[in-house]
Design a protein around this motif. Structure first.
Motif: not given
Lengths: 516, 504
Positions: A8-13, A15-17, A36, A82-85, A490, B383, B385, B388-389
């Motif tokens: 998804h994005d290896p550097h994403a944080h 954060c599970s919702d 991975r 978390a979403p990209h933006f 992405r 939570r 949350v 975004s990133q």
């Protein structure tokens, strides 16, 4: 197969919702490459197929310093991100008009057709297009104008069919797109394409991708719910199947839970007589313990998905009765949706349920209403369908609006393709049919950060070809994902050697013109 | 070109003559061909900044692998020759020829690979051309030295005179020059001098090193306030670009994006070059970081092919990335003063200053607070949350799974975390007016959903303080319309309130 966070994005944080006491991905100090590698090693085929890798797995376990099966996520916890933006929409309600409503009778107003009544469709318009077997043998292709008038509504001046007097009241909330197009010419591939991005079964549905990307807002309810509606008319009805809301290659917990339109909303959810909730809990705990043992020894992530399903079912035993208990709805609800909303399984009831689920944090609700496939007897059938769905559709928009939910709820209305301007079979002013037409069709969207009162795209005078701003289904999907904060390129999942995406491998673009 | 074995001097002259004539001719021809070939490569196929086939680049990238062999070997040759002058080192003389010929082979290979890298790898400019010239001359010098030495061994010291040591020393000089340029190409033009001590700089005629550049506004201010210490720039406001952005680019980007090595056609050694951009178009879109190619590249996942800086070079820090984002979003001006921009910077004074254009004040990054976030989540079963990133998009307070757990105490326990929250989803939660007093103080709260809660008109009054609020949802609460009037009057705030929509 579990979603691989590193895809998804290896550097994403990460954060599970999802709520819960267990460790979440906030807790992970493990480098993305290790994760991975570990996930790759962990899949069944890799693990059982190659004993050599089992040794590597053990080695990796010692690197991680703990049992690999607990290093990442607690069993059953959906891994999400978390979403990209920053997103504009938190949830979506998709009113799916299965069978393909005619754009000519609904949203693509073509006043010029009246003068063309029963004249042959000019060859130059058809442009040599190969027709379906249903009309290709017809001696002529007589133009059939809409028997229903159109009136302008709202500040935006949308031309709305007189079939939809209620929806016309919220015309200013709608963005009508008249220039959608697809390649598919028959229902099953077309519905699959618009729900999953591919004409071939086995791909995750839009809702499954959103569940994969965002996780649940409310752990007590499914993230993705499908509601099928009772039909006011029954003719040319295509079967619906869970292919349309499956999780494909994503983990099964991302598939929709389909609530039934009659009887118990979820079968076998009630405890049998003599089984108390405590007994049920103990039983599930026991089964889960066995499943976790199995997971420790073989590392198959499908086992975790199974554990998650049990847990979800248990939680739904409490949450679904509350969800479907309409006894405390105020009178204003029934005034708005109509009395038919009291009858489970009607489109009106489903719209009310969709609002209740939006309130409770269900991410994606897809309501199917079938039998729009009007090859014959179109005027009478479409009148019945509109009568059944118009008021609830308006009610849903209006209800979301007055409750302050429309801003971040994306509402979508539409079918899988369009219908031909010429009549299939004989043509009488009040009786004719229309064949499948993939070159253009109309949809509308409301809320969720799309423009209000916009008409987008344009077709020619015959509503046959698009002349301005075409929107492919891929673009439509890219735009939906964009509203949820994702770059469609992405949000991917590695499967069969490909970074699989909702929008597939062909170019897709976000239609920024639709967005507020 | 096989290394010629050391011949014993006792070999009969006649026998040598018999073989040497055609061999000398072959050698001469081969050398001529090499000279022609080496000079032809960079002339016919110069480094013009175009990227070519990746196979060529692959082989070209073996250049750094190969070049170190001839360097080491060439350095060892004079050392051995000097040692061989002494009795105890005499045995070394027998090996020098072999090593020298090995140097020839190595430097030829390194030169050809280097040309391949320059030609195919998107290099251009004076520096790379000089480096190539140096490489070719060096190869030729080494070849010449090897030939001279052969002559020396065969014909005795008188035959070549002082030429051999001279050529050898020249080759060494060329080596230093060429290698230095190679280093500049790889690590940036100022790699060597960057940390050079000032006495050495003076001796080399380089400008003296400035003091450590001011990294933080505080440090900058402190320095400026010291009387007598280089007061010159104090009069002029320091620009954000010069002070924050350019140093970051200098350290991270300019080594590959300069007039001499212009990867992707992009130069980053000056403001105007950023606007011109490279092969992918302008690198910055003033006012819109999201659409700026530069910002996109530096914020990609680090293993993305397009991520910059590439090839495992040290990436920009999170702080620098943030500066760049803010600088672009604020219009990417070359001379906007430091003070003006750093006012909205997260890293500057935490006091929320004048809000930037329309985005509202920037939310502090949540990443440093992850521990506290997790602790609060664990304690209350609720939570927080991320929106975004991006760390500065803030957090959502999410209670939908179990709204009854969200009590006034849970809200109070958030403490400073409240300032990270932009969206509080408190519908059906147990919060009361008491919590609203806390919530009103959260500096970045934009959306507040209090649907079906026990809040009253009195509690809502305290929300007057929440000036950043854009949407307030009071559906199905007992709040009276009269209490809402001042909030409804506020521009930019939407209030939803419909008491009749509550459950029976």
């Amino acid at each position: 197969m579990r979603p691989d966070p590193t895809q998804h994005d290896p550097h994403a944080h990460l954060c599970s919702d999802h709520a819960g006491e267990g460790p979440t991905v906030w807790d992970l100090p493990v480098p993305a490459s290790l994760k991975r590698e570990w996930l790759e090693l962990e899949t069944r085929r890799h693990f059982l197929g190659r004993t050599g890798k089992a040794l590597a797995w053990a080695g990796l376990a010692s690197i991680l310093g703990r049992n690999p099966s607990t290093a990442f996520a607690r069993p059953g916890a959906p891994v999400s991100f978390a979403p990209h933006f920053a997103p504009k929409a938190k949830r979506a309600i998709y009113l799916f008009m299965a069978g393909a409503p005619s754009q000519i009778e609904t949203w693509d107003y073509k006043p010029g057709l009246t003068a063309m009544y029963d004249k042959d469709l000019p060859e130059s318009v058809r442009g040599g297009q190969v027709l379906t077997g249903m009309t290709s043998s017809q001696a002529r292709l007589p133009v059939a104008p809409s028997p229903f008038g159109f009136t302008q509504h709202g500040k935006a001046g949308h031309w709305v069919s007189n079939l939809f007097p209620y929806t016309a009241r919220v015309a200013d909330e709608l963005t009508v797109v008249k220039s959608l197009h697809t390649e598919a010419i028959n229902h099953e591939p077309a519905i699959l394409q618009i729900t999953t991005g591919s004409m071939f079964a086995g791909k995750p549905s839009i809702g499954a991708w959103l569940s994969y990307g965002l996780g649940a807002m409310n752990e007590e309810l499914p993230t993705f719910v499908v509601l099928t509606s009772k039909m006011p008319v029954r003719a040319n009805v295509q079967a619906l199947s869970n292919r349309l809301w499956s999780s494909g290659f994503l983990s099964p917990e991302h598939a929709a839970v389909a609530l039934r339109s009659g009887g118990d909303p979820v079968l076998f959810l009630n405890d049998p007589e003599g089984v108390s909730r405590d007994v049920r809990r103990a039983m599930i705990d026991g089964v889960n313990a066995m499943n976790r043992d199995l997971y420790e020894s073989v590392g198959d992530p499908e086992i975790n998905a199974r554990v998650a399903q049990y847990e979800m079912a248990f939680r739904m035993q409490a949450s679904v009765p509350d969800l479907t208990d309409l006894s405390r709805e105020p009178q204003s609800t029934w005034d708005l949706y109509g009395e038919r909303a009291k009858e489970p399984g009607t489109f009106a009831y489903n719209c009310l349920m969709a609002r209740r689920m939006a309130e409770r944090g269900v991410r994606f609700t897809q309501i199917f209403l079938r039998s729009w496939d009007t090859h014959g007897d179109l005027p009478a059938r479409i009148r019945d369908l509109a009568k059944d769905s118009d008021q609830p559709t308006y009610a849903l928009i209006e209800d979301l609006k007055r409750r302050g939910l429309l801003d971040d709820t994306l509402v979508i209305w539409g079918g899988e393709f369009g219908r031909t301007v010429y009549s299939q079979g004989g043509l009488k002013p009040d009786n004719f049919g229309r064949d499948h037409h993939p070159r253009c069709f109309s949809m509308w969207m409301a809320g969720g950060g799309v423009k209000r009162g916009l008409a987008y795209g344009e077709t020619d005078d015959f509503s046959y070809n698009i002349v301005r701003d075409p929107v492919h289904i891929r673009d439509f999907h890219a735009t939906i994902l964009h509203q949820f904060g994702f770059d469609h390129n992405r949000l991917s999942f590695k499967f069969q050697g490909l970074d699989q995406k909702l929008t597939g491998v062909l170019p897709a673009k976000v239609i920024h013109g639709l967005l507020a | 070109m096989s290394p010629s074995p050391e011949k014993p001097t006792s070999l009969p002259r006649a026998a040598e003559n018999l073989y040497s004539r055609p061999r000398r001719l072959v050698t001469a021809l081969l050398c001529l061909a090499l000279v022609a070939g080496l000079s032809a490569l960079p002339l016919l196929w110069p480094a013009d900044g175009q990227e070519r086939s990746s196979l060529a680049i692959f082989f070209g990238r073996l250049h750094p692998l190969f070049l170190h062999f001839p360097i080491a070997l060439l350095a060892v040759v004079p050392l051995m020759e000097v040692c061989a002058l002494f009795r105890r080192g005499r045995h070394l003389r027998a090996s020098v020829g072999f090593i020298l010929w090995l140097t020839v082979a190595g430097s030829l290979a390194a030169t050809v690979l280097g040309w391949l890298l320059a030609w195919a790898g998107g290099y251009s400019g004076e520096l790379v051309n000089n480096h190539m010239l140096g490489g070719c001359l060096l190869s030729l010098a080494v070849l010449l030295a090897a030939l001279l030495r052969r002559q020396l061994v065969r014909r005795g010291p008188g035959s070549v005179g002082i030429l051999y040591p001279v050529v050898l020393l020249a080759a060494l000089g060329l080596l230093v020059w060429t290698a230095h340029q190679g280093g500049q190409l790889t690590h940036g033009e100022r790699y060597l001098e960057e940390h050079m001590p000032n006495p050495l700089r003076r001796w080399l005629g380089l400008p003296e090193r400035e003091r450590k550049p001011a990294r933080t506004p505080a440090a900058g201010a402190a320095e400026a306030s010291v009387p007598g210490a280089t007061p010159a720039p104090a009069a002029q406001p320091v620009s954000f670009f010069e002070e924050r952005i350019m140093p970051a680019f200098d350290r991270t980007c300019v080594s590959c994006h300069n007039p001499n090595k212009t990867k992707g056609g992009l130069r980053m050694d000056g403001y105007e070059h950023l606007l011109v951009g490279g092969d992918s178009g302008p690198s910055i879109v003033a006012g819109d970081a999201a659409r700026s190619e530069l910002y996109r590249r530096i914020t990609l996942p680090h293993d993305d092919e397009e991520f910059m800086p590439t090839d495992g070079k040290k990436p920009l820090t999170a702080e620098e990335t943030e500066w760049i984002k803010q600088w672009i979003n604020a219009g990417a001006s070359p001379d906007a003063p430091l003070s003006e921009l750093s006012g909205v910077a997260v890293l500057a004074a935490p006091k929320a200053a004048a809000p930037a254009a329309n985005a509202g004040p920037q939310v502090p990054d949540y990443h440093p607070q992850l521990e506290a976030v997790r602790a609060w989540e664990r304690a209350w079963g609720l939570r927080l949350v991320p929106v975004s990133q991006s760390g500065t998009d803030g957090l959502i307070l999410r209670t939908a799974s179990s709204p009854s757990r969200c009590t006034d105490e849970a809200i109070a326990a958030l403490g400073a975390l409240g300032d990270l929250i932009v969206d509080a989803e408190l519908a059906r939660s147990a919060v009361t007016d008491r919590a609203l007093a806390e919530i009103a103080a959260w500096r970045h709260l934009r959306r507040l959903d209090l649907t079906q809660t026990a809040v009253t008109s009195r509690g809502v009054e305290s929300l007057m303080k929440a000036t950043g609020l854009r949407a307030l949802n009071l559906t199905a609460t007992a709040v009276e319309e009269s209490a809402l009037a001042p909030l409804r009057a506020r521009v930019g705030l939407t209030v939803y309130a419909a008491p009749e929509l509550g459950t029976k």
